[in-house]
Design a protein around this motif. Structure first.
Motif, PDB file in Angstrom:
ATOM      1  N   CYS A 229      44.461  48.171  30.284  1.00  0.00           N
ATOM      2  CA  CYS A 229      43.508  49.284  30.092  1.00  0.00           C
ATOM      3  C   CYS A 229      42.118  48.749  29.751  1.00  0.00           C
ATOM      4  O   CYS A 229      41.111  49.181  30.317  1.00  0.00           O
ATOM      5  N   SER A 230      42.074  47.809  28.803  1.00  0.00           N
ATOM      6  CA  SER A 230      40.769  47.304  28.380  1.00  0.00           C
ATOM      7  C   SER A 230      40.128  46.447  29.469  1.00  0.00           C
ATOM      8  O   SER A 230      38.893  46.408  29.586  1.00  0.00           O
ATOM      9  N   LEU A 231      40.956  45.813  30.295  1.00  0.00           N
ATOM     10  CA  LEU A 231      40.419  45.097  31.464  1.00  0.00           C
ATOM     11  C   LEU A 231      39.683  46.089  32.378  1.00  0.00           C
ATOM     12  O   LEU A 231      38.596  45.793  32.895  1.00  0.00           O
ATOM     13  N   GLY A 232      40.225  47.272  32.534  1.00  0.00           N
ATOM     14  CA  GLY A 232      39.546  48.305  33.331  1.00  0.00           C
ATOM     15  C   GLY A 232      38.235  48.740  32.692  1.00  0.00           C
ATOM     16  O   GLY A 232      37.230  48.941  33.386  1.00  0.00           O
ATOM     17  N   ALA A 248      34.788  43.267  39.431  1.00  0.00           N
ATOM     18  CA  ALA A 248      36.249  43.224  39.240  1.00  0.00           C
ATOM     19  C   ALA A 248      36.724  41.792  38.999  1.00  0.00           C
ATOM     20  O   ALA A 248      37.580  41.541  38.145  1.00  0.00           O
ATOM     21  N   LEU A 249      36.155  40.839  39.738  1.00  0.00           N
ATOM     22  CA  LEU A 249      36.563  39.445  39.553  1.00  0.00           C
ATOM     23  C   LEU A 249      36.045  38.905  38.217  1.00  0.00           C
ATOM     24  O   LEU A 249      36.747  38.143  37.533  1.00  0.00           O
ATOM     25  N   ALA A 250      34.841  39.309  37.832  1.00  0.00           N
ATOM     26  CA  ALA A 250      34.297  38.864  36.533  1.00  0.00           C
ATOM     27  C   ALA A 250      35.196  39.330  35.395  1.00  0.00           C
ATOM     28  O   ALA A 250      35.530  38.566  34.489  1.00  0.00           O
ATOM     29  N   ALA A 251      35.600  40.598  35.434  1.00  0.00           N
ATOM     30  CA  ALA A 251      36.458  41.129  34.369  1.00  0.00           C
ATOM     31  C   ALA A 251      37.809  40.414  34.365  1.00  0.00           C
ATOM     32  O   ALA A 251      38.325  40.018  33.308  1.00  0.00           O
ATOM     33  N   THR A 252      38.363  40.212  35.541  1.00  0.00           N
ATOM     34  CA  THR A 252      39.671  39.558  35.664  1.00  0.00           C
ATOM     35  C   THR A 252      39.609  38.115  35.178  1.00  0.00           C
ATOM     36  O   THR A 252      40.478  37.657  34.417  1.00  0.00           O
ATOM     37  N   ALA A 253      38.571  37.400  35.594  1.00  0.00           N
ATOM     38  CA  ALA A 253      38.424  35.995  35.175  1.00  0.00           C
ATOM     39  C   ALA A 253      38.168  35.905  33.677  1.00  0.00           C
ATOM     40  O   ALA A 253      38.698  35.022  32.992  1.00  0.00           O
ATOM     41  N   ALA A 254      37.369  36.831  33.152  1.00  0.00           N
ATOM     42  CA  ALA A 254      37.095  36.843  31.706  1.00  0.00           C
ATOM     43  C   ALA A 254      38.400  37.024  30.941  1.00  0.00           C
ATOM     44  O   ALA A 254      38.647  36.348  29.928  1.00  0.00           O
ATOM     45  N   TYR A 255      39.255  37.911  31.439  1.00  0.00           N
ATOM     46  CA  TYR A 255      40.533  38.144  30.753  1.00  0.00           C
ATOM     47  C   TYR A 255      41.440  36.932  30.849  1.00  0.00           C
ATOM     48  O   TYR A 255      42.134  36.582  29.897  1.00  0.00           O
ATOM     49  N   ASN A 256      41.451  36.291  32.005  1.00  0.00           N
ATOM     50  CA  ASN A 256      42.313  35.121  32.143  1.00  0.00           C
ATOM     51  C   ASN A 256      41.844  33.972  31.250  1.00  0.00           C
ATOM     52  O   ASN A 256      42.658  33.266  30.645  1.00  0.00           O
ATOM     53  N   LEU A 257      40.537  33.811  31.150  1.00  0.00           N
ATOM     54  CA  LEU A 257      40.002  32.742  30.304  1.00  0.00           C
ATOM     55  C   LEU A 257      40.208  33.066  28.816  1.00  0.00           C
ATOM     56  O   LEU A 257      40.724  32.241  28.052  1.00  0.00           O
TER      57      LEU A 257
END
Ligand SMILES: Nc1ncnc2c1ncn2[C@@H]1O[C@H](COP(=O)(O)OP(=O)(O)OP(=O)(O)O)[C@@H](O)[C@H]1O
Ligand SMILES: Cc1ncsc1CCO
Ligand SMILES: [Mg+2]
Length: 298
Positions: A229-232, A248-257
Motif C-alpha cells: 500500500c505504501s509503495l503505491g 513506478a520504477l523509482a518507488a519500486t527500487a526505493a522499496y527494494n533498497l
C-alpha cells in the motif's frame, strides 16, 4: 551498482532485449531525477486508502519528500485531487461512501489529465469492489500497482490479455508469481498508456514496451502489512514529478533498497517497519537509480 546485464547476446536469444547502454542510462537518469525532484518540490499526493495501513502510507510519502492528505468524502476527494500533483486510490477497506467518492474522483482526475495510482487490493471479494474497479477502466490510472494475483485479476475484470477472473487473490495476499502476471501487466500498461508495477520477491515494472525487474527487498516485507500500500502512495508522490514508468520504477527500487537495508538492522517485523521508514528517509535519487534491475523489451 545498477547494472545487471543478462548473459544472452543483446537482442537475440534473450528474445527482445532492450539492454542497450543508452536505454538503461536514460531510465537510471529518470529514476534518479524522480527521487531528487520529490525532495526538492515536496509534491502533495492525496489518498483515498484503506484504514489498515493509512498511517504507514502517509509516513512513507513524507519520508521520500512528499506531502500526504487522506480523505473519504466525495467533495474532499475532489478538492485534494485538484490540489495535488497526483492521487492514490487504494480500495483495501471499502465503506459505503466510496460508491460516490471513487467514481467522482477518478472521472475528475481523468478530465484534468492528472496522474493517479491504483492499488486494486483484494479485487474480487465483493460487489462494490468489483463495480468500482470495473468502472475505472476508462479513466486510466497512470500507474497500477498490485501484487501478482491482483494484477492478473484486474486484467481479467477489464477483459485484457493475461487476465483471469479466477486468479489467486486470497484476501489481500498474492498466491501467483510475479512472472505469471507479466502478460497481464503488459496488457494493462498498453490499455492505460501508463505503467504497471507488480510486487513480489522480484518486482516487475512495465510501460507496455519494456519491463524492468527490480531486485532487493526482504521476505520480512510480506510480514508487515502495508509495504505494498505504501509503495503505491510513494509511487503517487513520484508520479507528481515524473513520467509514470520512471515514477513506478523509482518507488519500486526505493522499496527494494530500503527493504534490504532495514532487514540488516531489524530484530523482527516490528522494528523492521521503523528501520524501513528510516532507510526510505535517507535514500538519494542516485542510490535509488543504482538499485539493480534487469531490462527487456516486451
Ligand atoms: N519475498 C520477498 N522478498 C523481497 N521483497 C519482497 C518479498 N515479498 C514482498 N516484497 C516487497 O514488499 C513490497 C510489497 O510487496 P507485496 O507483494 O508484499 O505487496 P502487497 O501484497 O500488496 O502488500 P500489502 O497489501 O500488505 O500492502 C514490495 O516492495 C516487494 O518488493
Ligand atoms: C490487511 C488488509 N485488509 C484490508 S486492506 C489491508 C492492508 C493490506 O493490503
Ligand atoms: Mg496489497
Amino acid at each position: 551498482m545498477g547494472f545487471c546485464f543478462p548473459d544472452a547476446p543483446k537482442g537475440e536469444s534473450m528474445g527482445k532485449t532492450a539492454e542497450t547502454v543508452a536505454e538503461r542510462q536514460k531510465i537510471e537518469q529518470a529514476v534518479a531525477a524522480a527521487g531528487e525532484a520529490a525532495r526538492r518540490v515536496g509534491p502533495m499526493a492525496g489518498s483515498i486508502t484503506n484504514t489498515v495501513t493509512v498511517n504507514f502510507v502517509a509516513n512513507a510519502q513524507l519520508a521520500v519528500g512528499g506531502s500526504a492528505a487522506m480523505v473519504y468524502l466525495p467533495d474532499e476527494a475532489e478538492a485534494i485531487a485538484r490540489a495535488g500533483g497526483a492521487t492514490y486510490i487504494n480500495v483495501g477497506t471499502l465503506l459505503p461512501v466510496y460508491a460516490q467518492t471513487v467514481p467522482a474522483v477518478t472521472k475528475t482526475l481523468n478530465a484534468l489529465g492528472r496522474p493517479w495510482v491504483l492499488d486494486p487490493v483484494a479485487i474480487g471479494i465483493g460487489a462494490l469492489r468489483t463495480e468500482l474497479l470495473a468502472g475505472m477502466k476508462p479513466y486510466k490510472p497512470a500507474i497500477i500497482r498490485g501484487n501478482a494475483s491482483e494484477i492478473i485479476a484486474l486484467a481479467g475484470l477489464w477483459g485484457l490479455d493475461g487476465g483471469a477472473a479466477d486468479s489467486g487473490v486470497r484476501g489481500v495476499d498474492a498466491t501467483d508469481s510475479v512472472q505469471a502476471a507479466k502478460d497481464a501487466a503488459v496488457a494493462l500498461a498498453r490499455h492505460t498508456g501508463g505503467a504497471v508495477a507488480v510486487s513480489g520477491k522480484t518486482d516487475l515494472v512495465t510501460d507496455g514496451r519494456v519491463a524492468a525487474r527490480s531486485h532487493g527487498g526482504s521476505p520480512m516485507m510480506a510480514r508487515v502489512t502495508g509495504c505494498g500500500c505504501s509503495l503505491g502512495g510513494v509511487a503517487a508522490v513520484y508520479a507528481a514529478v515524473a513520467e509514470p514508468f520512471a515514477a513506478a520504477l523509482a518507488a519500486t527500487a526505493a522499496y527494494n533498497l530500503a527493504g534490504r537495508q532495514a532487514a540488516e538492522k531489524a530484530a523482527g517485523s516490528g522494528s523492521f517497519q521503523m528501520h524501513f521508514i528510516d532507510a526510505l528517509y535517507r535514500l538519494t535519487g542516485n542510490a535509488i537509480a543504482a538499485n539493480p534491475f534487469d531490462l527487456e523489451e516486451v
